[in-house]
Design a protein around this motif. Structure first.
Motif, mmCIF file in Angstrom:
data_model
loop_
_atom_site.group_PDB
_atom_site.id
_atom_site.type_symbol
_atom_site.label_atom_id
_atom_site.label_comp_id
_atom_site.label_asym_id
_atom_site.label_seq_id
_atom_site.Cartn_x
_atom_site.Cartn_y
_atom_site.Cartn_z
ATOM 1 N N ARG A 22 0.826 -1.215 0.000
ATOM 2 C CA ARG A 22 0.000 0.000 0.000
ATOM 3 C C ARG A 22 0.856 1.260 0.000
ATOM 4 N NH1 ARG A 22 -4.885 -1.333 4.344
ATOM 5 N NH2 ARG A 22 -6.059 -2.750 3.003
ATOM 6 N N GLN A 33 -6.960 5.456 -3.716
ATOM 7 C CA GLN A 33 -8.137 4.668 -3.357
ATOM 8 C C GLN A 33 -7.905 3.187 -3.659
ATOM 9 O OE1 GLN A 33 -11.726 5.954 -5.256
ATOM 10 N NE2 GLN A 33 -12.984 4.346 -4.340
ATOM 11 N N LYS A 34 -7.292 2.907 -4.829
ATOM 12 C CA LYS A 34 -7.016 1.523 -5.185
ATOM 13 C C LYS A 34 -5.980 0.909 -4.253
ATOM 14 C CE LYS A 34 -8.205 1.675 -10.090
ATOM 15 N NZ LYS A 34 -7.703 1.460 -11.472
ATOM 16 N N ASN A 36 -5.560 1.616 -1.127
ATOM 17 C CA ASN A 36 -6.225 1.314 0.139
ATOM 18 C C ASN A 36 -7.074 0.059 0.049
ATOM 19 O OD1 ASN A 36 -5.119 3.510 1.471
ATOM 20 N ND2 ASN A 36 -6.774 4.888 0.863
ATOM 21 N N GLU A 37 -7.476 -0.295 -1.187
ATOM 22 C CA GLU A 37 -8.290 -1.493 -1.363
ATOM 23 C C GLU A 37 -7.441 -2.758 -1.521
ATOM 24 O OE1 GLU A 37 -10.560 -0.555 -4.781
ATOM 25 O OE2 GLU A 37 -11.901 0.838 -3.755
#
Length: 221
Positions: A22, A33-34, A36-37
């Protein structure tokens, strides 16, 4: 040993996820955002397994060293044995060879436990497959994934365990008076196994170990 292994495994998984997978600076061009996913991939679980294996090696090496030396004492009379028990064995090794002697085989232990990469990498893969394709409960998935991944681990690591045992049962020599040392390093021990017994020598005792791996680790997980 299992507590340290599983505890450090959890720590390394989290560190790898937060600091590597991350990490925006290591993965430029990917939206925050990606990132964090992102979940830790199976490769990351394998790397965490290696790190956990190396961590627990510092506890496992002296314990397994003493155990290995006690296991090859075949004299019927206790008075004919060099060691009376684990405490006596530890005391004699420390007295004659110091901490370096007690940790004899640490390198071989770390090589063997580097194969935790296959254990915990395959454990994650199997867990995902079972979650996706079955209706098993979480404990059941842990059971099956734990048992099967342990067998993957032994299939890949067993020859290195045989070499480790040869190193740990090699005489330490010196004032301990237990014989002449044969192996100066891991490579010499590995060559000796092949020279004496051929390819089969690296797999001696594999079947009972493999049969034990599933129930022991399935129940543990």
């Amino acid at each position: 040993m299992d507590s340290i292994m599983l505890g450090s495994l959890t720590l390394y998984r989290r560190l790898l996820l937060e600091k590597v997978f991350r990490n925006q600076s290591l993965r430029p061009g990917i939206a925050l955002q990606k990132l964090n996913e992102v979940t830790l991939p199976s490769f990351g679980h394998g790397i965490a397994g290696i790190l956990a294996g190396w961590t627990v090696s510092f506890i496992a090496a002296p314990v397994e060293h003493v155990k290995a030396r006690l296991q090859i004492q075949y004299a019927v009379k206790k008075s004919d044995r060099l060691y009376r028990g684990p405490i006596n064995c530890t005391e004699k090794i420390l007295r004659t060879h110091g901490f370096h002697g007690l940790f004899h085989g640490l390198g071989a232990t770390m090589i063997f436990r580097s194969f935790f990469f296959f254990w915990w990498g395959s454990y994650d893969i199997l867990t995902r497959v079972l979650q996706r394709n079955t209706s098993l409960s979480t404990p059941s998935i842990n059971f099956w994934a734990g048992g099967l991944s342990a067998q993957v681990f032994w299939l890949t690591s067993y020859p290195s365990d045989v070499v480790k045992q040869r190193i740990m049962t090699d005489p330490l020599g010196g004032r301990l008076n237990d014989g002449q040392r044969k192996f100066r390093n891991w490579r010499e021990a590995a060559w000796a196994v092949g020279r004496e017994s051929g390819f089969k020598g690296y797999w001696r005792g594999f079947v009972p170990c493999f049969l034990r791996a599933f129930p022991a680790n399935a129940m543990a997980l």
